[in-house]
Scaffold this motif. Structure first.
Motif, PDB file in Angstrom:
ATOM      1  N   VAL A  30       0.859  -1.184   0.000  1.00  0.00           N
ATOM      2  CA  VAL A  30       0.000   0.000   0.000  1.00  0.00           C
ATOM      3  C   VAL A  30       0.894   1.232   0.000  1.00  0.00           C
ATOM      4  N   VAL A  31       0.704   2.095  -0.984  1.00  0.00           N
ATOM      5  CA  VAL A  31       1.547   3.279  -1.143  1.00  0.00           C
ATOM      6  C   VAL A  31       0.664   4.515  -1.212  1.00  0.00           C
ATOM      7  N   VAL A  32       0.955   5.506  -0.373  1.00  0.00           N
ATOM      8  CA  VAL A  32       0.302   6.812  -0.413  1.00  0.00           C
ATOM      9  C   VAL A  32       1.320   7.815  -0.937  1.00  0.00           C
ATOM     10  N   VAL A  33       0.967   8.545  -1.993  1.00  0.00           N
ATOM     11  CA  VAL A  33       1.884   9.543  -2.544  1.00  0.00           C
ATOM     12  C   VAL A  33       1.264  10.929  -2.433  1.00  0.00           C
ATOM     13  N   THR A  34       2.112  11.922  -2.196  1.00  0.00           N
ATOM     14  CA  THR A  34       1.660  13.303  -2.072  1.00  0.00           C
ATOM     15  C   THR A  34       2.727  14.236  -2.613  1.00  0.00           C
ATOM     16  N   PRO A  35       2.326  15.303  -3.315  1.00  0.00           N
ATOM     17  CA  PRO A  35       3.322  16.266  -3.788  1.00  0.00           C
ATOM     18  C   PRO A  35       3.879  17.140  -2.671  1.00  0.00           C
ATOM     19  N   GLU A  36       3.223  17.137  -1.508  1.00  0.00           N
ATOM     20  CA  GLU A  36       3.693  17.951  -0.396  1.00  0.00           C
ATOM     21  C   GLU A  36       4.927  17.318   0.241  1.00  0.00           C
ATOM     22  N   ASP A  37       5.635  18.137   1.015  1.00  0.00           N
ATOM     23  CA  ASP A  37       6.861  17.673   1.656  1.00  0.00           C
ATOM     24  C   ASP A  37       6.636  17.168   3.070  1.00  0.00           C
ATOM     25  N   HIS A  38       5.372  17.146   3.506  1.00  0.00           N
ATOM     26  CA  HIS A  38       5.055  16.782   4.881  1.00  0.00           C
ATOM     27  C   HIS A  38       4.277  15.467   4.935  1.00  0.00           C
ATOM     28  N   GLN A  39       4.399  14.791   6.061  1.00  0.00           N
ATOM     29  CA  GLN A  39       3.555  13.636   6.317  1.00  0.00           C
ATOM     30  C   GLN A  39       2.092  14.094   6.371  1.00  0.00           C
ATOM     31  N   TYR A  68       1.513   4.129  10.363  1.00  0.00           N
ATOM     32  CA  TYR A  68       1.941   3.695   9.040  1.00  0.00           C
ATOM     33  C   TYR A  68       2.807   2.437   9.133  1.00  0.00           C
ATOM     34  N   GLU A  69       3.601   2.360  10.184  1.00  0.00           N
ATOM     35  CA  GLU A  69       4.428   1.169  10.376  1.00  0.00           C
ATOM     36  C   GLU A  69       3.567  -0.033  10.726  1.00  0.00           C
ATOM     37  N   HIS A  70       2.625   0.161  11.647  1.00  0.00           N
ATOM     38  CA  HIS A  70       1.792  -0.960  12.095  1.00  0.00           C
ATOM     39  C   HIS A  70       0.865  -1.470  10.997  1.00  0.00           C
ATOM     40  N   ASN A  71       0.464  -0.585  10.092  1.00  0.00           N
ATOM     41  CA  ASN A  71      -0.448  -0.978   9.017  1.00  0.00           C
ATOM     42  C   ASN A  71       0.273  -1.249   7.699  1.00  0.00           C
ATOM     43  N   ASP A  72       1.611  -1.212   7.739  1.00  0.00           N
ATOM     44  CA  ASP A  72       2.421  -1.474   6.553  1.00  0.00           C
ATOM     45  C   ASP A  72       1.967  -0.591   5.386  1.00  0.00           C
ATOM     46  N   VAL A  73       1.917   0.720   5.659  1.00  0.00           N
ATOM     47  CA  VAL A  73       1.537   1.709   4.653  1.00  0.00           C
ATOM     48  C   VAL A  73       2.736   2.607   4.398  1.00  0.00           C
ATOM     49  N   GLU A  74       3.144   2.707   3.141  1.00  0.00           N
ATOM     50  CA  GLU A  74       4.259   3.581   2.765  1.00  0.00           C
ATOM     51  C   GLU A  74       3.711   4.959   2.388  1.00  0.00           C
ATOM     52  N   VAL A  75       4.338   6.001   2.907  1.00  0.00           N
ATOM     53  CA  VAL A  75       3.993   7.366   2.511  1.00  0.00           C
ATOM     54  C   VAL A  75       5.196   7.968   1.797  1.00  0.00           C
ATOM     55  N   HIS A  76       4.988   8.379   0.551  1.00  0.00           N
ATOM     56  CA  HIS A  76       6.063   8.971  -0.241  1.00  0.00           C
ATOM     57  C   HIS A  76       5.729  10.441  -0.476  1.00  0.00           C
ATOM     58  N   THR A  77       6.473  11.335   0.163  1.00  0.00           N
ATOM     59  CA  THR A  77       6.261  12.774  -0.005  1.00  0.00           C
ATOM     60  C   THR A  77       7.031  13.277  -1.218  1.00  0.00           C
ATOM     61  N   GLY A  78       6.642  14.463  -1.705  1.00  0.00           N
ATOM     62  CA  GLY A  78       7.320  15.065  -2.848  1.00  0.00           C
ATOM     63  C   GLY A  78       7.114  14.327  -4.146  1.00  0.00           C
ATOM     64  N   VAL A  79       6.035  13.539  -4.240  1.00  0.00           N
ATOM     65  CA  VAL A  79       5.740  12.778  -5.461  1.00  0.00           C
ATOM     66  C   VAL A  79       4.469  13.337  -6.095  1.00  0.00           C
ATOM     67  N   ASP A  80       4.603  13.907  -7.272  1.00  0.00           N
ATOM     68  CA  ASP A  80       3.481  14.521  -7.987  1.00  0.00           C
ATOM     69  C   ASP A  80       3.100  13.634  -9.165  1.00  0.00           C
ATOM     70  N   ILE A  81       1.954  12.968  -9.060  1.00  0.00           N
ATOM     71  CA  ILE A  81       1.463  12.124 -10.152  1.00  0.00           C
ATOM     72  C   ILE A  81       0.848  13.025 -11.220  1.00  0.00           C
ATOM     73  N   THR A  82       1.350  12.923 -12.426  1.00  0.00           N
ATOM     74  CA  THR A  82       0.914  13.809 -13.505  1.00  0.00           C
ATOM     75  C   THR A  82       0.172  13.093 -14.624  1.00  0.00           C
ATOM     76  N   ARG A  83       0.196  11.741 -14.592  1.00  0.00           N
ATOM     77  CA  ARG A  83      -0.475  11.010 -15.670  1.00  0.00           C
ATOM     78  C   ARG A  83      -0.964   9.665 -15.170  1.00  0.00           C
ATOM     79  N   LEU A  84      -2.180   9.318 -15.566  1.00  0.00           N
ATOM     80  CA  LEU A  84      -2.743   7.996 -15.289  1.00  0.00           C
ATOM     81  C   LEU A  84      -3.019   7.282 -16.598  1.00  0.00           C
ATOM     82  N   ARG A  85      -2.718   5.996 -16.616  1.00  0.00           N
ATOM     83  CA  ARG A  85      -3.076   5.156 -17.765  1.00  0.00           C
ATOM     84  C   ARG A  85      -3.957   4.030 -17.221  1.00  0.00           C
ATOM     85  N   PRO A  86      -5.261   4.272 -17.111  1.00  0.00           N
ATOM     86  CA  PRO A  86      -6.154   3.292 -16.480  1.00  0.00           C
ATOM     87  C   PRO A  86      -6.122   1.925 -17.147  1.00  0.00           C
ATOM     88  N   GLY A  87      -6.022   1.895 -18.462  1.00  0.00           N
ATOM     89  CA  GLY A  87      -6.009   0.605 -19.146  1.00  0.00           C
ATOM     90  C   GLY A  87      -4.815  -0.257 -18.784  1.00  0.00           C
TER      91      GLY A  87
END
Length: 394
Positions: A30-39, A68-87
């Motif tokens: 499980v990965v959470v990404v955010t363009p912000e620099d903060h948790q 996040y550690e107990h639920n095995d969830v990764e948080v990646h800050t400073g990541v700006d998703i700019t394109r999705l390819r749903p197919g």
């Protein structure tokens, strides 16, 4: 797939989606990404205690780091998703990195709208921790401020600036705050609360132009021809959903938001959306109900996470939230798509309840000040489509 659940956005909808996915047995990365620099952090304090300097970033964290550690969830800050390819079930970041996912939740929220006036692009807005941090620094250096917009964020921020010793005025188009949205009695109560907080409200006014910048002072020209000279201007003039990512990807849209069903599923099978960016079908209302508040975002995020984990879930709650303006709390629960009558009940202890009804007398909303019991009861009546209380019509 490399990632079992990709969450794009770290607000309450995004974090709730990750948590709910795990709660409902979701396995894999499980990965959470955010363009912000903060948790991930709560936004409501940004116009209240954070702005007043009474809390700092660790105090407004959405979850403790251990979550996040107990639920095995990764948080990646400073990541700006700019394109999705749903197919292909792929998301590409601004740096060209590609994340392949099994399911994804779009929880990108909304951006503050700039002041719609000549020179308005130079006026500060309030949406992120960086915005609030800058604003509270400036509050220690200025003596006067003009807040443009009489919505809840504008009123909250104005009261917080006044609490910092800044002479603060709110200007808005309604004679009392949110008259058209909430009715005259609720608006009058909001104006009174602002007054008690040391804020002046000037209604029936529009800002046509602004000149100046932070540190040099501002001159705001009103449509009346009057020019207001202040040290600081803050635009609290609404938000715009951050939906371009989905729109470009070809997902179905509704009035600028991502169209989702009651399980938060988009037009692409493995993509969900929740929060301010979504226009969701509400199972109780039987229609699309757009929302703009953190509680609804969190509720929708939980639905999206559960659905992504394979659990049948649907959004059926009546939207609701509370606002704290100075020392006073106002609560509001409603479908949000209009009312025929707004009937006030003034309580002996100074509290206020406003019951909102449609043309058949059914409850479609309730607003309370110092009357939590009516707020709780009102939400149930709205959900049931029951008549407003008889006592309220006397």
């Amino acid at each position: 797939m490399d990632t079992a659940l990709l969450v794009i956005g770290s607000g309450p909808a995004g974090v709730a989606a990750a948590e709910s996915y795990r709660d409902h047995g979701g396995r894999g990365r499980v990965v959470v990404v955010t363009p912000e620099d903060h948790q991930p952090y709560w936004r409501p304090p940004l116009s209240k205690d954070f702005l007043r300097g009474e809390s700092d970033l660790p105090d407004i964290a959405l979850r403790p780091d251990t979550f996040y550690e107990h639920n095995d969830v990764e948080v990646h800050t400073g990541v700006d998703i700019t394109r999705l390819r749903p197919g292909d079930r792929e998301a590409e970041s601004r740096t060209g990195d590609v994340i392949r996912y099994e399911n994804a939740v779009i929880a990108t929220g909304a951006a503050p709208m700039p002041l719609p006036a000549d020179g308005g692009e130079a006026v500060p807005t309030l949406r992120s921790v960086a915005d609030s941090d800058a604003l509270r620094r400036w509050a220690g250096q200025v003596s006067s401020a003009l807040v443009v917009g009489g919505g809840f964020i504008g009123c909250e921020a104005a009261a917080s600036l006044a609490a910092r010793g800044v002479t603060t005025t709110v200007v808005g188009p309604d004679e009392v705050p949110q008259h058209r949205r909430l009715g005259p009695d609720a608006g009058a109560r909001l104006a009174s609360i602002l007054d008690d907080a040391g804020v002046r409200y000037s209604g029936g006014a529009h800002v046509d132009a602004v000149r100046g910048r932070v540190g040099e002072g501002f001159a705001a020209q009103l449509d009346s021809g009057v020019t207001v000279d202040v040290d600081l201007v803050l635009a609290a003039t609404g938000i715009s959903p951050r939906s371009r990512l989905a729109d470009v990807a070809g997902l179905s849209m509704r009035s600028g938001r991502i169209a989702v069903d009651a399980s938060m599923r988009t037009s692409a099978t493995h993509l969900f959306a929740a929060g301010d960016v979504a226009a969701a079908m509400n199972a109780t209302a039987g229609r699309v109900v757009p929302t703009e508040h953190w509680q609804d975002a969190e509720d929708q995020g939980r639905i999206a996470g559960a659905a992504a984990a394979g659990t049948a879930a649907r959004w059926d709650a009546v939207p609701g939230f509370w606002t704290q303006i100075g020392d006073e709390t106002v609560k509001y629960s409603a479908w949000g798509d209009g009312f025929t009558s707004a009937i006030p009940v003034f309580h002996d202890d100074g509290g206020l309840t406003v019951w909102y009804a449609d043309d058949a007398g059914r409850a479609v909303g309730v607003l309370t000040h110092r009357c939590d019991d009516d707020y709780d009861r009102g939400g149930d009546l709205v959900a049931q489509g029951a008549p407003i209380p008889v006592a309220a019509t006397a």
